[in-house]
Motif scaffolding. Structure first.
Motif, short mmCIF file in Angstrom:
data_model
loop_
_atom_site.label_atom_id
_atom_site.label_comp_id
_atom_site.label_asym_id
_atom_site.label_seq_id
_atom_site.Cartn_x
_atom_site.Cartn_y
_atom_site.Cartn_z
N HIS A 53 6.65 10.77 1.89
CA HIS A 53 5.72 9.97 1.10
C HIS A 53 6.13 8.51 1.26
O HIS A 53 7.30 8.16 1.23
CB HIS A 53 5.80 10.41 -0.36
CG HIS A 53 4.73 9.84 -1.24
ND1 HIS A 53 4.77 8.54 -1.69
CD2 HIS A 53 3.59 10.38 -1.74
CE1 HIS A 53 3.71 8.31 -2.45
NE2 HIS A 53 2.97 9.41 -2.49
N ASN B 279 -2.43 13.05 -3.73
CA ASN B 279 -3.87 12.90 -3.69
C ASN B 279 -4.53 14.21 -3.27
O ASN B 279 -4.14 14.81 -2.26
CB ASN B 279 -4.28 11.82 -2.68
CG ASN B 279 -3.81 10.44 -3.09
OD1 ASN B 279 -3.36 10.24 -4.22
ND2 ASN B 279 -3.92 9.48 -2.20
N MET C 161 -0.30 1.89 -2.86
CA MET C 161 -1.08 2.85 -2.10
C MET C 161 -0.55 2.86 -0.68
O MET C 161 0.16 1.93 -0.25
CB MET C 161 -2.57 2.51 -2.16
CG MET C 161 -2.90 1.10 -1.74
SD MET C 161 -4.55 0.54 -2.21
CE MET C 161 -5.59 1.78 -1.49
N THR C 162 -0.87 3.91 0.04
CA THR C 162 -0.39 4.02 1.41
C THR C 162 -0.72 2.77 2.20
O THR C 162 0.09 2.27 3.00
CB THR C 162 -1.01 5.25 2.07
OG1 THR C 162 -0.70 6.40 1.30
CG2 THR C 162 -0.50 5.44 3.48
N THR D 299 -3.46 9.40 4.82
CA THR D 299 -4.06 9.46 3.50
C THR D 299 -5.49 9.95 3.68
O THR D 299 -5.99 10.06 4.80
CB THR D 299 -4.04 8.09 2.80
OG1 THR D 299 -4.62 8.19 1.51
CG2 THR D 299 -4.81 7.04 3.60
#
Length: 531
Positions: free
Chosen positions: A248, A452, A346-347, A201
């Motif tokens: 992802h 992102n 979120m990651t 990320t």
């Protein structure tokens, strides 16, 4: 499907072994009419694992990159890496050489599984990557021979999607599977706290960061999501459409992790922008659930053929990766009679932190914390906010929160507290019923169709242009993609055009990062916050 506790003492290897036994003959993945059962996935992934374990240069914990789209080979390879005791590094197959190089050098990869559509980068990057073992994967390797030839011809000669990459110079997935068949896989000694994935990320400054996700992180999140879905998931009976990219983290958890617990059948969509082909798969496989981004649901709802479908088997759909437009969510419910669920993740949280229950969906909300997860708001002074409808930065804690950032203690200390809270950079509120809402962002980040885009990365690329003095990237709202990239450019060449900037960016950035709006200005006024 009821989950009474969130186990933190299991590894992904445990889950793979249990799924192969319990759901052996159940289809796990399908694409273009070809299905692989859980038993076949187990057998083929063991071949990949045996091959990797036979490589003398590999040591436990070494990183192995996978740069593939949604094809049947992806779960075979990803599970094979995990079963061999190595660390999976997911990489976007649409990345340019510059983007790929940054990530894979940082991860210090030893093996690189790369799609044939991205294999032209291998000669450019191998030396910078210290010459890893390269396996080129044809996209349709696991299809029946007659279908494989037809798809291969379409990809190579009609779409011309594969550039020359000196095919004879590299191993192929076919050969890896043949070699692995003759070797023996040995189950490695892996604990739940061992590193399983490096999931990359960016950050508010565009700093490349690899979130270190353990077996316990990912397995916990698999159980957390499944627990929240409750009775909406019937064990071994659901078919889920999978258009989101498996590289992802959200798609990986839902379509690679959760099937091991619930025996779901996942239909892999290679290119969700090809709506006609996607619709054919929707018709081919009567589906009970579907994931996607707001953009995809919006596009499907505009199709007369989609709106005319029979949705009697559908239980729910899940929107991930980007904010869901409430108008799209309401339209989906009007057309299908089923909820379009939104959550937050979120990651760094493997990724799901909150979710809307299927039987109590609240449009516009990111739902409630999944089991075992703490969510709180913190003000600028660092104090907790306990009042409903009062905004603050969202912090999250739970078994799914990462170890930290790979070889980056400074960024880890900035985003992760000593007692395990990860700072999201998002501004949120909650209401009296315990539902949470995202209302803004602290960090400078642009969200394009769930991906992102970090302004500093776009700016760094544009500044490489010899005619550019300075530039500034930002996000502007867009009805379909959520946001698009806008840049303001100061140029020393008055004849420079917007198309020149876009063409320059195209050499270094993948498509969703390209600026759609280019404005030429005489100067950029920066505030103290920007500097």
């Amino acid at each position: 499907m009821e989950i009474h506790s969130i186990p933190t003492a299991k590894t992904m290897l445990d889950c793979l072994a249990e799924a192969a036994e319990e759901f052996a003959e159940r289809p796990a993945y399908s694409q273009f009419g070809r299905s692989l059962t859980f038993r076949e996935i187990d057998r083929l992934s063991s071949r990949v694992a045996a091959f990797l374990q036979s490589l003398p240069q590999l040591q436990p914990g070494d990183r192995v990159a996978v740069q593939l789209p949604n094809i049947l080979a992806y779960p075979v390879i990803a599970f094979g890496i995990i079963k061999a005791g190595f660390v999976l590094v997911n990489t976007n197959p649409l990345y340019t050489p510059r983007e790929t190089q940054r990530q894979l050098v940082n991860a210090d990869i030893k093996v690189w599984f790369v799609a044939e559509t991205a294999a032209h980068m291998v000669p450019m990057l191998s030396h910078e990557l210290n010459n890893p073992t390269v396996i080129v994967c044809e996209l349709f390797t696991l299809q029946p021979r007659w279908r494989r030839w037809g798809l291969h011809f379409h990809l190579h000669y009609r779409k011309r999607a594969v550039a020359d990459y000196r095919r004879r110079s590299y191993l192929t997935l076919d050969k890896v599977l043949r070699l692995g068949k003759r070797q023996t896989w040995t189950r490695p000694n892996v604990s739940p706290q061992d590193l399983m994935m490096l999931q990359y990320t960016g950050g508010s400054t565009g700093v490349l960061k690899g979130a270190m996700l353990t077996h316990a992180n990912v397995v916990s999140n698999m159980y957390q999501v499944l627990s929240f879905l409750g009775q909406s998931i019937q064990r071994g009976q659901e078919t889920i459409i999978a258009p989101l990219p498996l590289y992802h983290i959200f798609a990986f958890t839902v379509h690679c992790g959760m099937p091991l617990l619930a025996g779901t059948h996942n239909v892999l969509i290679l290119d969700p922008t090809a709506l006609r082909v996607l619709f054919q798969e929707l018709v081919r496989y009567p589906f009970s659930a579907m994931t996607g981004v707001n953009t995809l649901f919006y596009s499907l709802l505009r199709m007369d053929s989609f709106r005319a479908m029979d949705f009697s088997r559908l239980r729910f759909a899940i929107a991930g990766g980007m904010k869901l437009d409430p108008k799209v969510a309401r339209h989906w419910e009007d057309v299908t009679g089923r909820p379009l669920l939104e959550g937050f993740g979120m990651t760094e949280t493997s990724p799901v932190a909150s979710f809307n229950p299927p039987d109590a969906n609240r449009i516009g909300s990111i739902g409630q914390p999944v089991p075992g997860t703490g969510m709180k708001l913190v003000n600028l002074q660092g104090h907790d906010i306990d009042l409903p409808h009062t905004p603050g930065e969202l912090w999250i804690r739970g078994p799914q929160v990462m170890l930290g950032y790979w070889r980056n203690p400074e960024e880890t200390a900035r985003h992760l507290t000593a007692d395990g809270w990860v700072k999201t950079g998002d501004i949120a509120t909650f209401d009296e019923d315990g539902y949470w809402f995202i209302v803004g962002r602290v960090k400078r980040m642009i969200l394009v169709s769930g991906f992102n885009v970090y302004p500093s990365e776009v700016e760094d690329v544009i500044r490489l242009h010899p005619d550019v003095i300075d530039c500034e990237a930002s996000g502007v709202p867009h009805a379909i993609t959520g946001e698009i990239v806008k840049v303001r450019v100061v140029s020393r060449n008055k004849s420079l055009k917007a198309q020149d900037i876009r063409e320059h960016c195209r050499r270094f950035l993948t498509s969703y990062k390209l600026p759609k709006h280019v404005e030429f200005v005489d100067s950029l006024l920066k505030t103290a916050v920007d500097t």
